[in-house]
Design an enzyme around this catalytic site. Structure first.
Site, PDB file in Angstrom:
ATOM      1  N   HIS A 156       0.838  -1.214   0.000  1.00  0.00           N
ATOM      2  CA  HIS A 156       0.000   0.000   0.000  1.00  0.00           C
ATOM      3  C   HIS A 156       0.868   1.258   0.000  1.00  0.00           C
ATOM      4  CE1 HIS A 156      -3.326  -2.716   1.242  1.00  0.00           C
ATOM      5  NE2 HIS A 156      -2.377  -3.273   1.964  1.00  0.00           N
ATOM      6  N   SER A 277      15.539  21.296 -16.853  1.00  0.00           N
ATOM      7  CA  SER A 277      14.376  22.122 -17.127  1.00  0.00           C
ATOM      8  C   SER A 277      14.848  23.434 -17.735  1.00  0.00           C
ATOM      9  CB  SER A 277      13.630  22.379 -15.819  1.00  0.00           C
ATOM     10  OG  SER A 277      12.878  23.579 -15.907  1.00  0.00           O
ATOM     11  N   LYS A 283      16.699  21.485 -11.776  1.00  0.00           N
ATOM     12  CA  LYS A 283      16.015  20.229 -12.074  1.00  0.00           C
ATOM     13  C   LYS A 283      16.868  19.192 -12.790  1.00  0.00           C
ATOM     14  CE  LYS A 283      12.184  19.328 -11.572  1.00  0.00           C
ATOM     15  NZ  LYS A 283      10.951  19.742 -12.247  1.00  0.00           N
ATOM     16  N   ASN A 285      15.437  15.671 -14.430  1.00  0.00           N
ATOM     17  CA  ASN A 285      14.169  14.954 -14.583  1.00  0.00           C
ATOM     18  C   ASN A 285      14.360  13.541 -15.132  1.00  0.00           C
ATOM     19  OD1 ASN A 285      12.706  17.189 -13.683  1.00  0.00           O
ATOM     20  ND2 ASN A 285      12.646  18.074 -15.743  1.00  0.00           N
ATOM     21  N   GLU A 290       9.947   8.313 -17.445  1.00  0.00           N
ATOM     22  CA  GLU A 290       8.603   8.832 -17.726  1.00  0.00           C
ATOM     23  C   GLU A 290       8.124   8.413 -19.114  1.00  0.00           C
ATOM     24  OE1 GLU A 290       8.208  13.020 -15.598  1.00  0.00           O
ATOM     25  OE2 GLU A 290      10.121  12.752 -16.596  1.00  0.00           O
TER      26      GLU A 290
END
Ligand code: ARG
Length: 467
Positions: A156, A277, A283, A285, A290
């Site tokens: 969970h 970014s 940043k 990323n 993704e």
């Protein structure tokens, strides 16, 4: 001239003509179309539809086409060819003259496309299985490197129990090995030869189907001409297997994304596979991850598109079947690009073992072990669970961990607690009690690594045998 123009008096509507062409996407089948045509030509020679010279000339022409395609990509920029079958026939005619037109004797594009797609799927499966073996191997190497480092396992998405980092990585080895096996199962049903099935009822020539089967490296001829020309379940099975693979890849990607957040901080993103970014200078990323997660959606969509486009089709061939091609190509090519990238990412990533270990030491992940300790002292598990739960409640009030409670405090909840309980609450001993095959006790994990190694090398053997 169209391959089928004899009975037509009017030309095609130009809009319709352009719209119904499959050459813009089926031209990637050229290599298989040529291979299948060579095998077919040899079968035609055996039934004496072709003379020895005619066969030689056709084989020469087919080789020429392959060479031209290899030499320049503009060769395939044909605005007229209806499909890859039409393209080859036209090119062959241009190269060797009208003898080229004999190649289609007793043959139908319906069996050709079924054959080409099977050859395409087979080759993609073989590459993918090899790539998946590489991925499993890298994951295994990273598991070995992790040694006895521990981390929290979550259920969970709440801290549940400590596990070895190796145990966590081995979970992905299992998934990807299963995907490779699934593709291997699917390959058995893909690797059958439709040639000789004709348009629907079987060839009108007494072709040697076994010879064509052997020529093309298929395991057997397909058993029924109606089925062979109209079913695409081999492609559906393949792309659905890819959708399970994509789901595994996307879970992997999501977990790595999460673990790379500052909040977790278990994973340092490799710069070579991340981007910055344009707005926020700080940043880094997780783009590779993704995009992997995103592309999984597209593969699952392809599986649905392919499956649904064959739903409700009466037997046998219908032009709808042309619509099964793009999802097949898209899913296949997307997966073929993804797996090697995931492998490189896994090689490059750095784990923060210190932070993982620290996380494994807090959050009451020894509560299960404490309850197990009590059951060892004869307390029924249900009661032990309740008693340890109460102790956790006290810890929450005091803002401490179970091992920080005094023995007196612990005894308030259960008189069965003794001083030896503290030995049972360390991460090492919590890990050690999960001592079953498949469990996270370090000895078991070592064993699992050895076994996974053997399975990976067995998979490697099968994959090589197919290559
Ligand atoms: N381009 C067609 C396809 O992909 C080839 C088969 C055409 N057969 C036919 N009977 N029109 O399905």
């Amino acid at each position: 001239m169209k391959m089928w123009s004899g009975r037509f008096r009017q030309p095609l509507d130009p809009e319709f003509e352009r719209w119904q062409r499959s050459f813009p996407f089926d031209r990637r089948l050229l290599k298989y179309e040529l291979e299948a045509s060579r095998a077919y030509a040899r079968a035609l020679r055996k039934v004496e539809v072709l003379s020895a010279e005619e066969l030689a000339s056709i084989l020469f022409g087919l080789d020429q086409i392959a060479e031209k395609a290899a030499a320049s990509t503009s060769f395939l920029e044909d605005e007229e060819a209806e499909d890859v079958h039409d393209f080859v026939e036209k090119q062959l005619t241009a190269l060797i003259g009208d003898v080229a037109l004999k190649l289609h004797s007793g043959r139908s594009r319906n069996e050709q496309i079924a054959t080409d797609l099977r050859l395409y799927a087979r080759e993609s499966i073989d590459h993918l299985r090899s790539f998946l073996t590489d991925l499993a191997e890298v994951l295994l190497a990273r598991a070995e490197q992790a040694g006895d480092a521990a981390m929290p396992a979550y259920t969970h998405l709440q801290r549940a129990e400590p596990v070895l980092v190796a145990q966590w990585l081995l979970a992905y080895v299992e998934m990807f090995l299963r995907d490779a096996e699934r593709l291997g199962d699917c390959r058995r049903r893909v690797n059958l030869c439709p040639l000789g099935s004709g348009a629907v009822a079987g060839s009108t020539l007494a072709l040697d189907r076994d010879a064509m089967t052997a020529d093309l490296g298929f395991d057997a001829p397909t058993a029924n001409s109606i089925d062979a020309t109209s079913d695409r379940d081999f492609a559906g099975e393949y792309v659905n297997s890819l959708s399970l693979l994509a789901v595994h890849l996307s879970r992997w990607a999501e977990e790595m994304i999460l673990f790379a957040t500052q909040e977790f901080g278990f994973v340092h993103l490799p710069e070579a596979f991340s981007t910055g970014s344009s707005a926020m200078p700080q940043k880094k990323n997780p783009d590779l991850l993704e995009l992997t997660r995103g592309k999984a959606g597209r593969i699952v969509g392809d599986a649905t598109a392919l499956t649904v486009s064959t739903k409700g089709l009466p037997l046998a061939y219908n032009k709808d079947l042309q619509e099964t091609q793009e999802p097949l190509f898209d899913a296949s090519e997307t997966a073929l690009a993804l797996v090697p990238l995931a492998t490189e990412w896994m090689k490059a990533v750095a784990f923060d073992y210190t932070r993982m270990q620290k996380a494994a030491e807090s959050g009451f992940m020894n509560a299960f072990a404490a309850a197990t300790y009590l059951t060892g002292k004869g307390v029924p598990f249900r009661l032990a669970h309740e008693q340890v739960g109460k102790a956790v409640q006290l810890c929450l009030e005091k803002n401490c961990e179970l091992q920080d409670l005094s023995i007196e405090e612990l005894r308030q909840f259960s008189p069965a607690f003794d001083r030896d309980v503290y030995l049972r609450l360390t991460v090492e001993s919590v890990l050690a009690i999960h001592d079953v095959p498949g469990g996270t006790a370090p000895e078991r994990v070592k064993q699992a690594i050895t076994e996974a190694k053997q399975r990976i090398s067995a998979m490697r053997g099968v994959v090589h045998a197919h290559a």
